[in-house]
Design a protein around this motif. Structure first.
Motif, PDB file in Angstrom:
ATOM      1  N   ASN A 151      -8.728   5.270  -5.085  1.00  0.00           N
ATOM      2  CA  ASN A 151      -7.616   4.389  -4.485  1.00  0.00           C
ATOM      3  C   ASN A 151      -8.255   3.468  -3.526  1.00  0.00           C
ATOM      4  O   ASN A 151      -8.450   3.586  -2.299  1.00  0.00           O
ATOM      5  CB  ASN A 151      -6.508   5.396  -3.811  1.00  0.00           C
ATOM      6  CG  ASN A 151      -5.615   4.573  -3.051  1.00  0.00           C
ATOM      7  OD1 ASN A 151      -5.570   3.449  -3.007  1.00  0.00           O
ATOM      8  ND2 ASN A 151      -4.780   5.283  -2.055  1.00  0.00           N
ATOM      9  N   THR A 211       3.319   1.168  -7.494  1.00  0.00           N
ATOM     10  CA  THR A 211       1.935   1.747  -7.989  1.00  0.00           C
ATOM     11  C   THR A 211       1.909   2.198  -9.430  1.00  0.00           C
ATOM     12  O   THR A 211       2.550   2.656 -10.068  1.00  0.00           O
ATOM     13  CB  THR A 211       1.268   2.656  -7.137  1.00  0.00           C
ATOM     14  OG1 THR A 211       2.077   3.910  -6.988  1.00  0.00           O
ATOM     15  CG2 THR A 211       1.018   2.156  -5.579  1.00  0.00           C
ATOM     16  N   TRP A 260      -4.627   3.201   3.968  1.00  0.00           N
ATOM     17  CA  TRP A 260      -3.615   4.007   3.484  1.00  0.00           C
ATOM     18  C   TRP A 260      -3.909   4.743   2.577  1.00  0.00           C
ATOM     19  O   TRP A 260      -4.611   4.467   1.457  1.00  0.00           O
ATOM     20  CB  TRP A 260      -2.518   3.013   3.146  1.00  0.00           C
ATOM     21  CG  TRP A 260      -1.729   2.100   4.109  1.00  0.00           C
ATOM     22  CD1 TRP A 260      -2.184   0.809   4.693  1.00  0.00           C
ATOM     23  CD2 TRP A 260      -0.727   2.542   5.351  1.00  0.00           C
ATOM     24  NE1 TRP A 260      -1.589   0.509   5.708  1.00  0.00           N
ATOM     25  CE2 TRP A 260      -0.561   1.403   6.079  1.00  0.00           C
ATOM     26  CE3 TRP A 260       0.015   3.765   5.475  1.00  0.00           C
ATOM     27  CZ2 TRP A 260       0.186   1.892   7.182  1.00  0.00           C
ATOM     28  CZ3 TRP A 260       0.926   3.797   6.315  1.00  0.00           C
ATOM     29  CH2 TRP A 260       0.976   2.895   7.266  1.00  0.00           C
ATOM     30  N   TYR A 261      -3.576   6.065   2.664  1.00  0.00           N
ATOM     31  CA  TYR A 261      -4.042   7.224   1.697  1.00  0.00           C
ATOM     32  C   TYR A 261      -2.982   7.815   0.840  1.00  0.00           C
ATOM     33  O   TYR A 261      -1.901   7.866   1.149  1.00  0.00           O
ATOM     34  CB  TYR A 261      -4.614   8.438   2.497  1.00  0.00           C
ATOM     35  CG  TYR A 261      -5.429   7.963   3.618  1.00  0.00           C
ATOM     36  CD1 TYR A 261      -6.501   6.977   3.514  1.00  0.00           C
ATOM     37  CD2 TYR A 261      -5.232   8.266   5.014  1.00  0.00           C
ATOM     38  CE1 TYR A 261      -7.399   6.387   4.702  1.00  0.00           C
ATOM     39  CE2 TYR A 261      -5.818   7.862   6.165  1.00  0.00           C
ATOM     40  CZ  TYR A 261      -6.839   6.843   5.830  1.00  0.00           C
ATOM     41  OH  TYR A 261      -7.644   6.432   6.961  1.00  0.00           O
ATOM     42  N   THR A 262      -3.417   8.092  -0.409  1.00  0.00           N
ATOM     43  CA  THR A 262      -2.720   8.700  -1.223  1.00  0.00           C
ATOM     44  C   THR A 262      -1.721  10.076  -0.961  1.00  0.00           C
ATOM     45  O   THR A 262      -2.588  10.939  -0.367  1.00  0.00           O
ATOM     46  CB  THR A 262      -3.426   9.104  -2.663  1.00  0.00           C
ATOM     47  OG1 THR A 262      -4.001   7.772  -2.957  1.00  0.00           O
ATOM     48  CG2 THR A 262      -2.436   9.530  -3.867  1.00  0.00           C
ATOM     49  N   PHE A 281       2.598   5.820   1.310  1.00  0.00           N
ATOM     50  CA  PHE A 281       1.352   6.471   1.562  1.00  0.00           C
ATOM     51  C   PHE A 281       1.271   6.860   3.061  1.00  0.00           C
ATOM     52  O   PHE A 281       2.042   6.813   3.847  1.00  0.00           O
ATOM     53  CB  PHE A 281       0.543   4.914   1.472  1.00  0.00           C
ATOM     54  CG  PHE A 281       0.271   4.711   0.194  1.00  0.00           C
ATOM     55  CD1 PHE A 281      -0.771   5.321  -0.794  1.00  0.00           C
ATOM     56  CD2 PHE A 281       1.310   3.590  -0.474  1.00  0.00           C
ATOM     57  CE1 PHE A 281      -1.042   4.495  -1.917  1.00  0.00           C
ATOM     58  CE2 PHE A 281       1.061   3.270  -1.790  1.00  0.00           C
ATOM     59  CZ  PHE A 281      -0.174   3.735  -2.650  1.00  0.00           C
ATOM     60  N   HIS A 295       1.817  -1.148   4.759  1.00  0.00           N
ATOM     61  CA  HIS A 295       0.502  -1.023   4.225  1.00  0.00           C
ATOM     62  C   HIS A 295       0.319  -2.454   3.417  1.00  0.00           C
ATOM     63  O   HIS A 295      -0.837  -2.585   2.963  1.00  0.00           O
ATOM     64  CB  HIS A 295       0.211  -0.126   3.317  1.00  0.00           C
ATOM     65  CG  HIS A 295       0.988   0.045   1.917  1.00  0.00           C
ATOM     66  ND1 HIS A 295       2.284   0.463   1.877  1.00  0.00           N
ATOM     67  CD2 HIS A 295       0.634  -0.130   0.755  1.00  0.00           C
ATOM     68  CE1 HIS A 295       2.795   0.496   0.607  1.00  0.00           C
ATOM     69  NE2 HIS A 295       1.821   0.130   0.203  1.00  0.00           N
TER      70      HIS A 295
END
Length: 167
Positions: free
Chosen positions: A64, A133, A14-16, A118, A4
């Motif tokens: 995010n 992060t 890109w997702y949490t 992610f 990512h």
């Protein structure tokens, strides 16, 4: 580079991962940088704002925002800190001017460990990113969520009032 963090022009999608929300143990009024509720159904939010939307943010928000473009987070963080009610996920870029400007304005910061993997557009976890992060909290509800999550996600830091006043 991690998946990512590919070159400029590569995907920001890109997702949490769900375990972050499990650890936070709270629900949000809005996900303000969402790909859409059908793509990330595990995010506990009542409303999902996509790129096509630009209404006023309301209530307790999750953010995010895309990490991609250089300083691309700055407009998102400006708006987040004007709103001052929610949790923002940002990369640990501690030497970046934007990081130095915004992090001291948070009511709390949680340095996530280990690094998040992610979720990609294909629904699978990516490889570990090059940097970590940080979760930034604004407001009592957000600080409480970070305190609860710190047992599972990392180390929480509360900026000193003196530091916050100087920024």
């Amino acid at each position: 580079m991690a998946l990512h963090e590919q070159c400029v022009g590569a995907t920001d999608e890109w997702y949490t991962p769900p375990h972050v929300f499990d650890a936070l143990g709270c629900c949000f009024d809005m996900d303000v940088a969402s790909p859409g509720a059908s793509i990330t159904p595990w995010i506990p939010a009542s409303a999902f704002l996509t790129k096509a939307d630009d209404p006023d943010w309301r209530g307790f928000i999750w953010m995010n925002a895309p990490f991609g473009r250089r300083n691309g987070l700055v407009p998102w963080l400006d708006r987040f800190f004007q709103h001052r009610n929610g949790i923002a996920l940002v990369p640990d870029r501690t030497s970046a001017p934007w990081w130095q400007k915004f992090t001291p304005r948070a009511d709390a910061a949680l340095f996530v460990s280990p690094k998040l993997q992610f979720i990609g557009v294909d629904g699978r976890a990516g490889t570990s990113p090059a940097q970590g992060t940080t979760l930034l909290a604004c407001g009592v509800k957000a600080v409480t969520a970070l305190e609860r999550a710190s047992d599972y996600l990392g180390i929480i830091v509360i900026p000193s009032p003196t530091t916050k006043d100087e920024k």
